[in-house]
Design a protein around this motif. Structure first.
Motif, PDB file in Angstrom:
ATOM      1  N   LEU A   1       0.872  -1.275  -0.046  1.00 45.22           N
ATOM      2  CA  LEU A   1       0.064   0.044   0.070  1.00 45.22           C
ATOM      3  C   LEU A   1       0.889   1.193   0.050  1.00 45.22           C
ATOM      4  O   LEU A   1       1.699   1.331   0.853  1.00 45.22           O
ATOM      5  CB  LEU A   1      -0.948   0.103   1.245  1.00 45.22           C
ATOM      6  CG  LEU A   1      -1.358   1.294   1.613  1.00 45.22           C
ATOM      7  CD1 LEU A   1      -2.647   1.759   0.317  1.00 45.22           C
ATOM      8  CD2 LEU A   1      -2.299   1.352   2.818  1.00 45.22           C
ATOM      9  N   LEU A   2       0.705   2.024  -0.885  1.00 41.75           N
ATOM     10  CA  LEU A   2       1.219   3.547  -0.995  1.00 41.75           C
ATOM     11  C   LEU A   2       0.200   4.350  -0.902  1.00 41.75           C
ATOM     12  O   LEU A   2      -0.877   4.388  -1.396  1.00 41.75           O
ATOM     13  CB  LEU A   2       2.099   3.658  -2.382  1.00 41.75           C
ATOM     14  CG  LEU A   2       2.888   2.586  -2.982  1.00 41.75           C
ATOM     15  CD1 LEU A   2       3.479   3.150  -4.166  1.00 41.75           C
ATOM     16  CD2 LEU A   2       3.996   2.260  -2.092  1.00 41.75           C
ATOM     17  N   CYS A   3       0.355   5.304   0.090  1.00 38.39           N
ATOM     18  CA  CYS A   3      -0.437   6.263   0.235  1.00 38.39           C
ATOM     19  C   CYS A   3      -0.011   7.667   0.696  1.00 38.39           C
ATOM     20  O   CYS A   3       0.933   7.868   1.320  1.00 38.39           O
ATOM     21  CB  CYS A   3      -1.608   5.838   1.388  1.00 38.39           C
ATOM     22  SG  CYS A   3      -0.801   5.614   3.019  1.00 38.39           S
ATOM     23  N   SER A   4      -1.021   8.615   0.431  1.00 36.75           N
ATOM     24  CA  SER A   4      -0.551   9.905   0.979  1.00 36.75           C
ATOM     25  C   SER A   4      -1.253  10.016   2.591  1.00 36.75           C
ATOM     26  O   SER A   4      -1.936   9.217   3.121  1.00 36.75           O
ATOM     27  CB  SER A   4      -1.516  11.200  -0.002  1.00 36.75           C
ATOM     28  OG  SER A   4      -2.837  10.718   0.338  1.00 36.75           O
ATOM     29  N   ASP A   5      -0.802  11.201   3.375  1.00 36.93           N
ATOM     30  CA  ASP A   5      -1.229  11.364   4.653  1.00 36.93           C
ATOM     31  C   ASP A   5      -2.532  11.460   5.026  1.00 36.93           C
ATOM     32  O   ASP A   5      -3.230  11.271   5.798  1.00 36.93           O
ATOM     33  CB  ASP A   5      -0.351  12.288   5.120  1.00 36.93           C
ATOM     34  CG  ASP A   5      -0.447  13.716   4.809  1.00 36.93           C
ATOM     35  OD1 ASP A   5      -1.155  13.791   3.861  1.00 36.93           O
ATOM     36  OD2 ASP A   5       0.096  14.968   5.564  1.00 36.93           O
ATOM     37  N   GLY A   6      -3.320  11.734   3.703  1.00 33.31           N
ATOM     38  CA  GLY A   6      -4.855  11.919   3.803  1.00 33.31           C
ATOM     39  C   GLY A   6      -5.282  10.595   4.227  1.00 33.31           C
ATOM     40  O   GLY A   6      -6.618  10.608   4.924  1.00 33.31           O
ATOM     41  N   LEU A   7      -4.613   9.480   4.051  1.00 33.99           N
ATOM     42  CA  LEU A   7      -5.371   8.159   4.436  1.00 33.99           C
ATOM     43  C   LEU A   7      -4.694   7.848   5.583  1.00 33.99           C
ATOM     44  O   LEU A   7      -5.324   7.387   6.689  1.00 33.99           O
ATOM     45  CB  LEU A   7      -4.869   7.119   3.243  1.00 33.99           C
ATOM     46  CG  LEU A   7      -5.410   5.623   3.825  1.00 33.99           C
ATOM     47  CD1 LEU A   7      -6.758   5.630   3.602  1.00 33.99           C
ATOM     48  CD2 LEU A   7      -4.757   4.622   2.766  1.00 33.99           C
ATOM     49  N   SER A   8      -3.222   7.848   5.949  1.00 33.87           N
ATOM     50  CA  SER A   8      -2.761   7.351   6.986  1.00 33.87           C
ATOM     51  C   SER A   8      -3.050   8.318   8.116  1.00 33.87           C
ATOM     52  O   SER A   8      -2.748   7.812   9.420  1.00 33.87           O
ATOM     53  CB  SER A   8      -1.158   7.303   6.912  1.00 33.87           C
ATOM     54  OG  SER A   8      -0.494   8.481   6.620  1.00 33.87           O
ATOM     55  N   ASP A   9      -3.305   9.694   8.064  1.00 29.97           N
ATOM     56  CA  ASP A   9      -3.651  10.429   9.042  1.00 29.97           C
ATOM     57  C   ASP A   9      -5.067  10.187   9.634  1.00 29.97           C
ATOM     58  O   ASP A   9      -5.763  10.365  10.925  1.00 29.97           O
ATOM     59  CB  ASP A   9      -3.683  11.950   8.827  1.00 29.97           C
ATOM     60  CG  ASP A   9      -2.350  12.632   8.850  1.00 29.97           C
ATOM     61  OD1 ASP A   9      -1.357  11.828   9.266  1.00 29.97           O
ATOM     62  OD2 ASP A   9      -1.992  13.645   8.314  1.00 29.97           O
TER      63      ASP A   9
END
Length: 266
Positions: A197-205
């Protein structure tokens, strides 16, 4: 390019979220080249959107072309190609920011994966992340370049305090803001069934690791999983743009990573 010794699936989805008017996230995929790129832009007047699009387009075009032509290239050559392409993109973005007042101060994070016979090469700048799901367990395989991470590493705050920190999005590295950009590059071994999974911080936050793991495990179809991840982030508030890129190595083969640059670096 010689075919990879394993099947590879790549899927990506992006969403503006519930708080923003424009989407400054961008991603690019090339299954044949084994390339996945994700960028999260920053800067006013929609300049972050320009920076992320410039970066993903450049890497998709230039690095993608090199990967298609680089049959049999040794791992060190792949690493060098990644560094050169990120450096060239950095110069292009910085040049645009310096010559166009509307783009002043723009920059972008980067996380990317290059799937090779030896393993998967993961490179990143900033706080966009890469995770690996193996045998039902999700593990973050990049380390954020952020003020928050530096405070965690120094023991100034606890992980529990970090959840509620006000400066989560202050990155210490970005592409396009300085003449020289330092990109972390590491190779990770592959096993059949590995999912990334590659993600922006809009997901991980918005979603913690346990929630990310549960949503990835709930959906065998990668597109459905990406949709559920984005829906989950929006349900938690969707305070930023949300992008999820998922990759899965099929059971047809196994690539054992050979010891080479950056192995084990975080």
């Amino acid at each position: 390019m010689k075919a990879l010794p394993y099947a590879l699936e790549l899927v990506g989805l992006t969403d503006v979220g519930r708080a923003r008017n424009n989407n400054e996230d961008c991603f690019a995929l090339d299954t044949e080249a084994g390339l996945a790129v994700l960028a999260d832009g920053m800067g006013g007047y929609n300049a972050g959107e320009v920076a992320s699009q410039m970066l993903t387009s450049f890497l998709h075009s230039e690095l993608g072309r090199w990967l298609h032509e680089a049959e049999g290239a040794p791992p060190e050559a792949v690493r060098r190609a990644v560094e050169i392409c990120v450096d060239n993109a950095n110069r292009a973005i910085l040049g645009a920011a310096q010559t166009n007042p509307r783009y002043a101060g723009m920059g972008t994070t980067l996380v990317m994966a290059v799937f090779r016979p030896e393993g998967v090469c993961v490179a990143h700048v900033g706080d966009s992340r890469a995770y690996r799901l193996r045998a039902g367990r999700l593990e973050q395989i990049t380390r954020d370049h952020s003020l928050l991470q530096e405070q965690l590493d120094a023991g100034l705050i606890t992980p529990e305090q970090a959840v509620h920190a006000l400066h989560k999005n202050l990155v210490t590295r970005a592409v396009g803001v300085e003449p020289i950009v330092q990109v972390d590059v590491a190779l990770h071994p592959l096993q059949p069934g590995d999912q990334f999974l590659l993600c922006s911080d809009g997901l991980s936050d918005m979603l913690d690791d346990a929630q990310l793991q549960a949503l990835c495990l709930r959906n065998n179809d990668l597109t459905d999983a990406a949709r559920m991840l984005i829906a989950g982030a929006n349900e938690q508030g969707g305070r930023d743009n949300i992008t999820a890129v998922l990759a899965r190595v099929g059971p047809a083969g196994r690539a054992e990573a050979k010891p080479w640059w950056g192995l084990g670096r975080r």
